[in-house]
Design a protein around this motif. Structure first.
Motif, PDB file in Angstrom:
ATOM      1  N   GLY A  47      -5.516   4.467   2.536  1.00 16.09           N
ATOM      2  CA  GLY A  47      -5.021   4.090   3.855  1.00 16.09           C
ATOM      3  C   GLY A  47      -4.807   2.601   4.066  1.00 16.09           C
ATOM      4  O   GLY A  47      -4.771   2.144   5.212  1.00 16.09           O
ATOM      5  N   LEU A  48      -4.627   1.845   2.990  1.00 16.69           N
ATOM      6  CA  LEU A  48      -4.344   0.416   3.147  1.00 16.69           C
ATOM      7  C   LEU A  48      -2.888   0.221   3.555  1.00 16.69           C
ATOM      8  O   LEU A  48      -2.020   1.017   3.193  1.00 16.69           O
ATOM      9  CB  LEU A  48      -4.578  -0.320   1.824  1.00 16.69           C
ATOM     10  N   PRO A  49      -2.600  -0.847   4.282  1.00 17.81           N
ATOM     11  CA  PRO A  49      -1.192  -1.171   4.540  1.00 17.81           C
ATOM     12  C   PRO A  49      -0.489  -1.484   3.218  1.00 17.81           C
ATOM     13  O   PRO A  49      -1.099  -1.980   2.269  1.00 17.81           O
ATOM     14  CB  PRO A  49      -1.268  -2.421   5.421  1.00 17.81           C
ATOM     15  N   LEU A  50       0.801  -1.198   3.157  1.00 18.83           N
ATOM     16  CA  LEU A  50       1.565  -1.366   1.924  1.00 18.83           C
ATOM     17  C   LEU A  50       1.496  -2.788   1.391  1.00 18.83           C
ATOM     18  O   LEU A  50       1.283  -2.993   0.196  1.00 18.83           O
ATOM     19  CB  LEU A  50       3.026  -0.957   2.143  1.00 18.83           C
ATOM     20  N   HIS A  51       1.658  -3.778   2.250  1.00 17.17           N
ATOM     21  CA  HIS A  51       1.675  -5.164   1.763  1.00 17.17           C
ATOM     22  C   HIS A  51       0.318  -5.579   1.188  1.00 17.17           C
ATOM     23  O   HIS A  51       0.257  -6.310   0.207  1.00 17.17           O
ATOM     24  CB  HIS A  51       2.155  -6.126   2.856  1.00 17.17           C
ATOM     25  N   ILE A  52      -0.774  -5.100   1.758  1.00 18.97           N
ATOM     26  CA  ILE A  52      -2.108  -5.419   1.234  1.00 18.97           C
ATOM     27  C   ILE A  52      -2.310  -4.718  -0.113  1.00 18.97           C
ATOM     28  O   ILE A  52      -2.775  -5.317  -1.089  1.00 18.97           O
ATOM     29  CB  ILE A  52      -3.208  -4.992   2.232  1.00 18.97           C
ATOM     30  N   SER A  53      -1.957  -3.437  -0.168  1.00 26.97           N
ATOM     31  CA  SER A  53      -2.099  -2.677  -1.406  1.00 26.97           C
ATOM     32  C   SER A  53      -1.262  -3.288  -2.526  1.00 26.97           C
ATOM     33  O   SER A  53      -1.729  -3.403  -3.664  1.00 26.97           O
ATOM     34  CB  SER A  53      -1.692  -1.217  -1.176  1.00 26.97           C
ATOM     35  N   ALA A  54      -0.049  -3.705  -2.220  1.00 26.67           N
ATOM     36  CA  ALA A  54       0.833  -4.298  -3.239  1.00 26.67           C
ATOM     37  C   ALA A  54       0.284  -5.637  -3.730  1.00 26.67           C
ATOM     38  O   ALA A  54       0.274  -5.896  -4.945  1.00 26.67           O
ATOM     39  CB  ALA A  54       2.244  -4.467  -2.676  1.00 26.67           C
ATOM     40  N   LEU A  55      -0.194  -6.474  -2.829  1.00 25.62           N
ATOM     41  CA  LEU A  55      -0.736  -7.781  -3.220  1.00 25.62           C
ATOM     42  C   LEU A  55      -1.993  -7.623  -4.072  1.00 25.62           C
ATOM     43  O   LEU A  55      -2.118  -8.236  -5.137  1.00 25.62           O
ATOM     44  CB  LEU A  55      -1.032  -8.632  -1.988  1.00 25.62           C
ATOM     45  N   VAL A  56      -2.918  -6.790  -3.617  1.00 20.88           N
ATOM     46  CA  VAL A  56      -4.163  -6.572  -4.356  1.00 20.88           C
ATOM     47  C   VAL A  56      -3.863  -5.937  -5.714  1.00 20.88           C
ATOM     48  O   VAL A  56      -4.472  -6.294  -6.732  1.00 20.88           O
ATOM     49  CB  VAL A  56      -5.135  -5.704  -3.515  1.00 20.88           C
TER      50      VAL A  56
END
Length: 169
Positions: A47-56
């Motif tokens: 359930g992470l936001p897409l931009h956070i998931s992509a960066l991490v």
């Protein structure tokens, strides 16, 4: 099985955003899964936001790459010295990796970037780093090409994860 592993990690790290980011980061570090699996897991399962998931995922995918480039040849040499079984495994991995990088030669960093960017099994940052190591491409030159390929793969996987229509609207 993946659900139970994620549940275990979620209980261990907590269901906070930090715990979710840590899980996504560690999944991105895995050789076969990499960013291609960690973005959908971060967004869809955690359930992470897409931009956070992509960066991490990008950061987690890139962390082991310098070490892979620097130590692949040394690990293969150690495997060959240890015993015949490991030597056969090293030979098989080396020939498989070299065959994937057959069209890549020194100076063809665009080809390395494109190879890493293609979101298919057997391509990715780990294989690209092994190709760079086996073709004697220096870390200083290979790392930016691999990072660019991982970035492009991240955009493609994010588009696939969210659907290209909703991603660009």
């Amino acid at each position: 099985m993946i659900d139970s592993l994620l549940a275990f990690l979620n209980n261990l790290l907590g269901s906070s955003n930090f715990g979710k980011c840590a899980i996504t980061f560690f999944v991105a570090m895995l050789p076969v899964v990499e960013l291609r699996g960690s973005i959908p897991i971060g967004v869809g399962m955690l359930g992470l936001p897409l931009h956070i998931s992509a960066l991490v995922s990008f950061l987690g995918n890139m962390l082991p790459i310098p070490f892979v480039i620097l130590f692949t040849r040394k690990v293969f040499a150690w495997m060959r010295r240890k015993n015949q079984r490991l030597a056969n495994m090293a030979d098989k991995m080396e020939s498989s990796t070299k065959s994937k990088g057959i069209n890549l030669y020194r100076g063809e960093l665009i080809g390395l970037m494109v190879f890493v960017a293609i979101p298919l099994p057997g391509t990715g940052a780990w294989t690209g780093a092994m190709i760079a190591a086996l073709l004697d491409i220096r870390l200083k030159a290979a790392l930016p090409a691999i990072a660019a390929g991982v970035f492009i793969a991240g955009i493609l996987i994010s588009g696939i994860t969210y659907g290209f229509a909703s991603f660009f609207s």
